[in-house]
Design a protein around this motif. Structure first.
Motif: not given
Length: 122
Positions: A1-13
């Motif tokens: 998983m790319k860092v940008g996708v993971m950061a976006l998922t964390v922010l959504k949660n």
């Protein structure tokens, strides 16, 4: 998983809040497919044992001579197999939850004595 996708998922949660409900403090929503707990109408039961034979979790015990029906609620997975195989339709699933418990709960129900037919002696 790319860092940008993971950061976006964390922010959504973080923004969205918890995904779980706070049962039993907030009651669960009841829908048409909600599973609750198994209920028996012992007056209609003929103690045939089909519910026990079709229970994948082995949570049901039936004794025809003693006229008892026993359910281990910790083993029961509320799949509904016993309900679908009951020839007398005396089993049903109520869409209400039981209170939480930390100990195994075994429900034992004794049925009424069979009615004597006329002309039969004891």
């Amino acid at each position: 998983m790319k860092v940008g996708v993971m950061a976006l998922t964390v922010l959504k949660n973080l923004v969205k809040g918890p995904a779980t409900i706070r049962y039993p403090y907030q009651p669960a929503k009841v829908t048409p497919v909600t599973r609750g707990h198994l209920v028996i109408n012992i007056d209609d039961c003929i103690f045939c044992g089909l519910c026990r034979m079709h229970c994948p979790a082995d949570a049901i015990e039936v004794s025809k001579p003693d006229r008892t029906w026993r359910l281990n609620q910790f083993q029961c997975v509320i799949c509904g197999c016993c309900v679908s195989y009951c020839p007398k339709d005396c089993l049903s699933i109520e869409q209400t939850y039981l209170p939480p418990s930390t100990e195994a709960t075994i429900v034992t129900i004794t049925g009424p004595e069979p009615e004597k037919k006329e002309g039969q002696e004891e």
